[in-house]
Design an enzyme around this catalytic site. Structure first.
Site, short mmCIF file in Angstrom:
data_model
loop_
_atom_site.label_atom_id
_atom_site.label_comp_id
_atom_site.label_asym_id
_atom_site.label_seq_id
_atom_site.Cartn_x
_atom_site.Cartn_y
_atom_site.Cartn_z
CE1 TYR A 145 -2.59 -5.97 -2.87
CE2 TYR A 145 -4.74 -6.14 -3.92
CZ TYR A 145 -3.47 -6.65 -3.69
OH TYR A 145 -3.09 -7.82 -4.28
CG ASP A 240 -7.46 0.67 -7.47
OD1 ASP A 240 -8.53 0.12 -7.82
OD2 ASP A 240 -6.44 0.04 -7.14
CE LYS A 268 -11.51 -6.68 -5.44
NZ LYS A 268 -11.08 -7.93 -4.88
#
Ligand code: PMP
Length: 427
Positions: A145, A240, A268
């Site tokens: 994702y 990522d 995050k």
């Protein structure tokens, strides 16, 4: 303690549905079982809902709250900065000071670009890669994702390999998928074959540890193989590390596996719960922003989130932080495994750094395929049984730890997990 229902949360959700799409702020939350829970605050490793129930929190805001809730240093940093202004629309020292500190943690990275979310930072990375190579297509892997943008929301779920990836969302153009190649993760031959057959691949994006679909480590040699194929074909390698950055080691998966990509996407955990993302990269790539690549954003690099990032880095650099994460997460994982055995439920547990993954109905969780075979309906039942006992965890099976989780929290959680499993076997 057993929570039977959540009347105030239910009422709040009914009210929220009148003013918010689906009564939530991000789509997935609407599917929470038995219904979304509304919280009024957190402290350390716990969250308290508006019905007055307190939970051990393993969702941690879907990852960002690596210091738990209300960490004193983080609160102090944010309070101090907000009194001086939230954003200046011009330069300030935290922009480069925090960049210097992050760059020192990630081997091989020369410069940073600030933005606000993981979705945005991945888009910046793709734009840079396309501009730097003059090529347009890119590769991603099934089950990985990279945000919800039209360009990237492909091949995440329900992907049939070797077929043209289909848009995951209504409203996405089929045309968006024409320059994306979705490959099986961990299979170097498939990647090498694609590069041998095409000369229009600008970049390859991957989660170096597949956190969104099982917390699965890359097979030995896979990251190294990607690195050398990218070098041979002039393809930009993008890690990522939105989940793994600062979570699995100070220098993320890049440090853990010792393979240096061209660009790293972070978000995050880097600002301890505030909204901050970054692209780190080698100078030749990031400096494309001085050669015609647009990188923009009103809130980019604002002092409030960077003050939070600075405090987060301070807290995480205290002695033994990562050893403790590893030890406690391993303890939680082994507690889960023992519970599965005791109760006689088939399940698999993965752990990497401060991240644990539970999967029901499979004996091993070692591929995207295996993840797709996990029994998510049963897991939802387990989540509700946990919620009733005061444990809040994410759908899908991922558990995050923070610096506020201690051995006692973990041991109590294992007991509650054990009793929740007992409840669901009888269903
Ligand atoms: N990349 C990865 C690996 C992620 O896990 C996420 C978010 N779950 C994103 C990108 C997107 O980040 P954001 O939600 O901040 O846009």
């Amino acid at each position: 303690m057993r929570i039977n229902d959540w009347p105030k949360s239910l009422e709040a959700w009914e009210r929220a549905k009148r003013s918010l799409g689906g009564g939530v702020s991000t789509a997935l939350r609407a599917n929470a079982k038995p219904h979304p829970i509304f919280f009024r605050g957190g402290a350390g490793a716990t969250l308290t809902d508006i019905d007055g129930n307190t939970y051990f929190d393993y969702a941690l805001g879907w990852g960002p709250n690596i210091l738990g809730h209300g960490n004193a240093a983080l609160v102090h940093a944010v309070q101090t900065q907000i009194a001086l202004g939230a954003t200046y629309g011009s330069g300030h020292a935290l922009e480069y000071e925090v960049a210097e500190r992050l760059l020192a943690l990630f081997p091989g990275m020369d410069r940073a670009l600030w933005s606000n979310t993981g979705t945005e930072a991945n888009l910046s990375a793709l734009r840079i890669a396309r501009a730097a190579t003059g090529k347009s297509h890119f590769v991603k892997f099934a089950g990985h994702y990279h945000g919800w943008s039209d360009t990237m929301l492909l091949g995440y779920r329900g992907q049939v390999l070797n077929q043209q990836p289909q848009p995951e969302s209504k409203g996405q153009l089929v045309e968006d998928s024409h320059c994306v190649h979705v490959l099986p993760w961990g299979q170097l031959e498939a990647f090498n074959e694609l590069l041998a057959s095409r000369d229009d691949i600008a970049a390859v994006f991957l989660e170096p540890v597949l956190c969104n679909s099982g917390v699965i480590e890359p097979p030995p040699g896979f990251l190294e193989g990607l690195r050398s194929a990218c070098d041979a074909h002039g393809v930009v390698l993008v890690f990522d590390e939105v989940i793994t950055g600062l979570r699995v080691a100070p220098g993320g998966a890049t440090e853990r596996f010792g393979v240096v990509p061209d660009l790293i996407v972070l978000a995050k955990a880097i600002a301890g719960g505030l909204s901050l993302s970054a692209v780190l990269g080698k100078a030749e790539f990031i400096d494309m922003t001085q050669q015609g690549v647009t990188h923009a954003g009103t809130y980019n690099g604002n002092p409030l989130v960077l003050a939070a990032a600075s405090a987060t880095l301070d807290e995480l650099s205290k002695p033994n932080t990562y050893e403790t994460f590893e030890r406690l997460a391993a303890r939680l994982a082994s507690g889960f495994r023992s519970s599965f055995e005791r109760v006689g439920i088939t399940g698999a547990v993965n752990q990497f750094g401060s991240i644990v993954q539970c999967g029901l109905g499979v004996v091993a969780l070692d591929s995207f395929q295996a993840y797709m075979e996990t029994d998510q309906q049963r897991y939802d039942q387990l989540l509700v049984a946990l919620l009733r006992r005061g444990v809040f965890a994410l759908p899908g099976g991922r558990w995050y730890l923070s610096t506020a989780h201690d051995e006692r929290t973990i041991d109590q959680t294992i007991e509650l997990f054990d009793s929740a499993l007992d409840e669901i076997v009888t269903l």
